[in-house]
Write a protein that holds these residues in place. Structure first.
Motif, PDB file in Angstrom:
ATOM      1  N   VAL A  77      42.043 -29.804 -38.834  1.00 53.32           N
ATOM      2  CA  VAL A  77      43.050 -29.315 -39.516  1.00 53.32           C
ATOM      3  C   VAL A  77      42.695 -27.847 -39.872  1.00 53.32           C
ATOM      4  CG1 VAL A  77      44.072 -29.769 -41.586  1.00 53.32           C
ATOM      5  CG2 VAL A  77      43.411 -31.485 -40.746  1.00 53.32           C
ATOM      6  N   ALA A  78      41.503 -27.571 -39.673  1.00 51.52           N
ATOM      7  CA  ALA A  78      41.391 -26.100 -40.054  1.00 51.52           C
ATOM      8  C   ALA A  78      41.887 -25.043 -39.126  1.00 51.52           C
ATOM      9  CB  ALA A  78      39.853 -25.834 -40.264  1.00 51.52           C
ATOM     10  N   PRO A  79      41.959 -25.256 -37.986  1.00 46.31           N
ATOM     11  CA  PRO A  79      42.207 -24.098 -37.093  1.00 46.31           C
ATOM     12  C   PRO A  79      43.945 -23.972 -37.085  1.00 46.31           C
ATOM     13  CG  PRO A  79      41.056 -25.476 -35.697  1.00 46.31           C
ATOM     14  CD  PRO A  79      41.123 -26.137 -36.971  1.00 46.31           C
ATOM     15  N   ASP A  80      44.568 -25.354 -37.264  1.00 40.79           N
ATOM     16  CA  ASP A  80      46.271 -25.034 -37.524  1.00 40.79           C
ATOM     17  C   ASP A  80      46.445 -24.348 -38.698  1.00 40.79           C
ATOM     18  OD1 ASP A  80      46.388 -26.610 -35.309  1.00 40.79           O
ATOM     19  OD2 ASP A  80      46.409 -28.593 -36.280  1.00 40.79           O
ATOM     20  N   ALA A  81      45.682 -24.899 -39.719  1.00 40.96           N
ATOM     21  CA  ALA A  81      46.024 -24.193 -40.981  1.00 40.96           C
ATOM     22  C   ALA A  81      45.706 -22.573 -40.943  1.00 40.96           C
ATOM     23  CB  ALA A  81      45.184 -24.748 -42.247  1.00 40.96           C
TER      24      ALA A  81
END
Length: 211
Positions: A77-81
């Motif tokens: 989730v972190a890269p997309d956020a």
């Protein structure tokens, strides 16, 4: 703030009051392209809120949801956020520049994109930015149609305009009058006719009887 909101009014006055004067048709296009002080104030608040939310919401998502498990697969989730937060911040920078130049269309379009970006995080926040962009376009439509954004002036102008059958009758009467005027102008005055009635032949003299 002075560069964005423009010069302030005198003491005790307000620079966000909507003008009640109706602009003539030749000045409406230029007014539609720029923002008035009230629109600048709301747009400035929207971009400041978008900048703060564009930093805080992705940071919260990155801190609490680093990896999401879905069956045997894992989704990071972190890269997309981070990517979405960076796009929102870039849109905010473009929005501040457009706001500095008072470009209505670019500011409204930028608010639409920011709103769509936030719908992936929190739908309610995203729709708030979309509504502000729509509000800017609505005011541009009012300027184009009525020449003002003042609600009272628009209501008064709408009352004076014909409605329904009256509008159709007025348009029909205007069309008939224009057609009649054009037909009258197209007609030429009658010219003198070259035809004439031939003269009657001279009577034959009857000879007097002789004795």
């Amino acid at each position: 703030m002075g560069a964005f909101s423009g010069p302030r009014s005198g003491a005790g006055g307000s620079s966000t009051a909507e003008p009640a004067t109706i602009l003539p048709p030749e000045e409406r296009k230029a007014a539609m392209q720029r923002l008035d002080p009230l629109e600048v104030k709301w747009s400035m608040g929207a971009f400041i809120l978008a900048t703060v939310a564009g930093i805080a919401i992705p940071a919260y998502i990155i801190a609490t949801n680093k990896v999401t498990k879905r069956g045997k697969d894992t989704i990071a989730v972190a890269p997309d956020a981070k990517l979405l937060g960076g796009v929102i911040l870039l849109l905010c920078v473009i929005g501040f520049l457009a706001l500095w130049k008072r470009k209505r269309t670019l500011v409204a379009f930028d608010l639409f994109l920011v709103g769509f970006g936030f719908t992936l995080f929190i739908g309610l926040i995203g729709f708030a930015f979309i509504l502000i962009g729509g509000w800017l376009m609505l005011r541009a439509w009012r300027l184009n149609k009525y020449g003002t954004t003042n609600a009272r002036a628009i209501a008064q102008e709408a009352r004076t305009r014909p409605r329904g059958r009256d509008r159709k009758a007025a348009a029909k009467t205007g069309t008939t009058t224009t057609t009649s005027s054009a037909a009258s102008a197209a007609r030429k005055p009658p010219t003198a006719s070259k035809r004439y009635t031939p003269k009657a032949p001279p009577r034959k003299k009857i000879p007097k009887p002789t004795e």
